[in-house]
Design a protein around this motif. Sequence first.
Motif, PDB file in Angstrom:
ATOM      1  N   VAL A  53       0.821  -1.059   0.102  1.00 51.64           N
ATOM      2  CA  VAL A  53       0.042  -0.060  -0.085  1.00 51.64           C
ATOM      3  C   VAL A  53       0.752   1.200   0.110  1.00 51.64           C
ATOM      4  O   VAL A  53       1.872   1.421   0.916  1.00 51.64           O
ATOM      5  CB  VAL A  53      -0.637  -0.038   1.382  1.00 51.64           C
ATOM      6  N   ASP A  54       0.625   2.359  -0.817  1.00 55.50           N
ATOM      7  CA  ASP A  54       1.257   3.448  -0.959  1.00 55.50           C
ATOM      8  C   ASP A  54       0.760   4.205   0.303  1.00 55.50           C
ATOM      9  O   ASP A  54      -0.441   4.770   0.091  1.00 55.50           O
ATOM     10  CB  ASP A  54       1.217   4.006  -2.358  1.00 55.50           C
ATOM     11  N   LEU A  55       1.778   4.555   1.244  1.00 57.49           N
ATOM     12  CA  LEU A  55       0.998   5.375   2.408  1.00 57.49           C
ATOM     13  C   LEU A  55       0.497   6.682   2.284  1.00 57.49           C
ATOM     14  O   LEU A  55      -0.031   6.987   2.694  1.00 57.49           O
ATOM     15  CB  LEU A  55       2.232   5.259   3.576  1.00 57.49           C
ATOM     16  N   ARG A  56       1.102   7.372   0.914  1.00 56.69           N
ATOM     17  CA  ARG A  56       0.632   8.732   0.702  1.00 56.69           C
ATOM     18  C   ARG A  56      -0.651   8.792   0.143  1.00 56.69           C
ATOM     19  O   ARG A  56      -1.365   9.541   0.144  1.00 56.69           O
ATOM     20  CB  ARG A  56       1.634   9.283  -0.166  1.00 56.69           C
ATOM     21  N   THR A  57      -1.080   7.709  -0.538  1.00 52.79           N
ATOM     22  CA  THR A  57      -2.227   7.527  -1.379  1.00 52.79           C
ATOM     23  C   THR A  57      -3.340   6.727  -0.832  1.00 52.79           C
ATOM     24  O   THR A  57      -4.474   6.651  -1.167  1.00 52.79           O
ATOM     25  CB  THR A  57      -2.071   7.565  -2.929  1.00 52.79           C
ATOM     26  N   GLY A  58      -2.903   5.835  -0.131  1.00 52.25           N
ATOM     27  CA  GLY A  58      -3.639   4.813   0.367  1.00 52.25           C
ATOM     28  C   GLY A  58      -4.075   3.624  -0.726  1.00 52.25           C
ATOM     29  O   GLY A  58      -4.751   2.831  -0.607  1.00 52.25           O
ATOM     30  N   GLU A  59      -3.506   3.664  -2.009  1.00 51.54           N
ATOM     31  CA  GLU A  59      -3.714   2.922  -2.880  1.00 51.54           C
ATOM     32  C   GLU A  59      -2.754   1.586  -3.026  1.00 51.54           C
ATOM     33  O   GLU A  59      -1.694   1.779  -2.432  1.00 51.54           O
ATOM     34  CB  GLU A  59      -3.265   3.789  -4.332  1.00 51.54           C
ATOM     35  N   ILE A  60      -3.361   0.295  -3.353  1.00 52.01           N
ATOM     36  CA  ILE A  60      -2.761  -0.575  -3.227  1.00 52.01           C
ATOM     37  C   ILE A  60      -2.027  -0.685  -4.580  1.00 52.01           C
ATOM     38  O   ILE A  60      -2.220  -0.614  -5.727  1.00 52.01           O
ATOM     39  CB  ILE A  60      -3.798  -1.887  -3.391  1.00 52.01           C
ATOM     40  N   VAL A  61      -0.456  -0.895  -4.245  1.00 53.07           N
ATOM     41  CA  VAL A  61       0.278  -0.571  -5.549  1.00 53.07           C
ATOM     42  C   VAL A  61       0.569  -2.116  -6.259  1.00 53.07           C
ATOM     43  O   VAL A  61       0.818  -2.204  -7.687  1.00 53.07           O
ATOM     44  CB  VAL A  61       1.526   0.148  -5.530  1.00 53.07           C
TER      45      VAL A  61
END
Length: 507
Positions: A66-74
């Motif tokens: 998870v990208d901590l800045r966007t909350g997106e699952i990368v």
Amino acid sequence: MTTGTSGGFRGHGPQAPLDLGELGPAQVESIVGRLADGTMPALAGALAKASNCVHPVRLVGRSESVDLRTGEIVSTFRSVDEPMGLLYKPCGNRREAVCPSCSRLYARDTFELISTGLHGGKGVPAAVNANPLLFVTLTAPSFGPVHRIRDGKEPCHPRTRLAMCPHGRRLTCWANHSPDDPRVGAPLCGDCYDTVSAIVWQWHAPELWRRFTIALRRQLAVELGLRDRDLKHHARLEYAKVAEFQARGLVHFHALVRMDGPDGAGSPAPIGAAMLQHAVGHAAAAVTCTALPLDDRDVERILRFGAQTHVRIVREGTVAGDEITAEQVAGYLAKYSTKSAGADPEHLLPHLARLTEFCRALSARALAGCPFACEERAGDRHPRLCGACAHNPYALLGRWASMLGFRGHFSTKSRRYSVTLGALRRARRRFQSLAVDARHRATPLDTRELEQRLMADDEETTLVVGSWTYDGSGWPRPGDKALADAAASRAREYARWRADQRTTNPA
Ligand SMILES: [Zn+2]
Ligand SMILES: [Zn+2]
Ligand SMILES: [Zn+2]
Ligand SMILES: [Zn+2]
């Protein structure tokens, strides 16, 4: 001069079959089975991903980054997508006899961290190569004569008179032992040899080292005419050390000891290597540790290092013209960091097996008479002991029997010596994820300031959330391990070949 193509690595191509050593019928059958059922490519893929580890841990599950800045699952990783439907995670064992492949990685990392402390890099200033540096070996004292290899082809224990011990055993040995002679390191008489003191020494060896570093700082303060607590405002002492088991089953400590100025690595030291050498010799000879008796029938022991302390100057700290020696020392230390006690932990030499038995027996002896029968559990892996026994200094000795009573770390360093193994592992992880990222985006990997980014101490921006269950350890079929072994040794040969190419044919 050979060129890249004509001097290619012999181990590639169909003419170079893997050397599988001697295979049992079950292994042959399983290898033939993999060829027949078409699972060999999957195994090869899994072996490559696990870097040919011989005892990988098998895991089932999945994880999301998870990208901590966007909350997106990368990215998502699932074990079912892996070549053999499971995640094979390298065991990470340090010991060469346990896992050749993982121990090589450990040795490489150890080499890196030792050599950055010599030459700088990875955040350590290059000026560190002007700081005085010693190579120190601290030994265990003698606990009785053992079979040994001597320089200059001298026999083991020559004596003209026939000397006998009180147990009727000869105290002479005219053999010229070879390094693989199983007698090397074994006592001439097991009953005369002070095994109890040897084990008590080994049990306290890490404490003896700790006291040595304190004694050395004190000695330096004395020589500089300072109070102990003021030393850090003038000089800093850093070291990297490894423990090496000798043939008799006792550890040696090999250490690089470096003197920095008050601002750490690269800041000028207030003294030269000769004065540091003197202080090390003094501290090594003076340091002691008092070991409590095992029980009422035992005695207190004053433990020291052996008389054969070696303190060699690697670098004076004024000129940097002896880099080769420093490099050799780093390689030497890295190699020792992967050695275990005895070549094969499964088949210990008799005199080492005896030491392991003594470790268990001595911890049971120390806990004897406990109303809760703790001595019976003293040799367990995680012994459950009563409150009183848990405080006994020898309570856990049995648990360290397989390490012959040595409970220290095999390679340690002072905090500011150089980088840490953890930072090197994190850098490798970051590199892998950058490479995956570049592949996904189909863009080249940006190597600008790559090392700096990999070694940076900042917070991770990606969080990995996973759910994993343990499936077991090892490869599923009997022949798989033989293939892992063969592939690991092929990789080792290849690395050696590459290194030779670099030295004979520098770019
Ligand atoms: Zn491994
Ligand atoms: Zn001998
Ligand atoms: Zn004897
Ligand atoms: Zn108890």
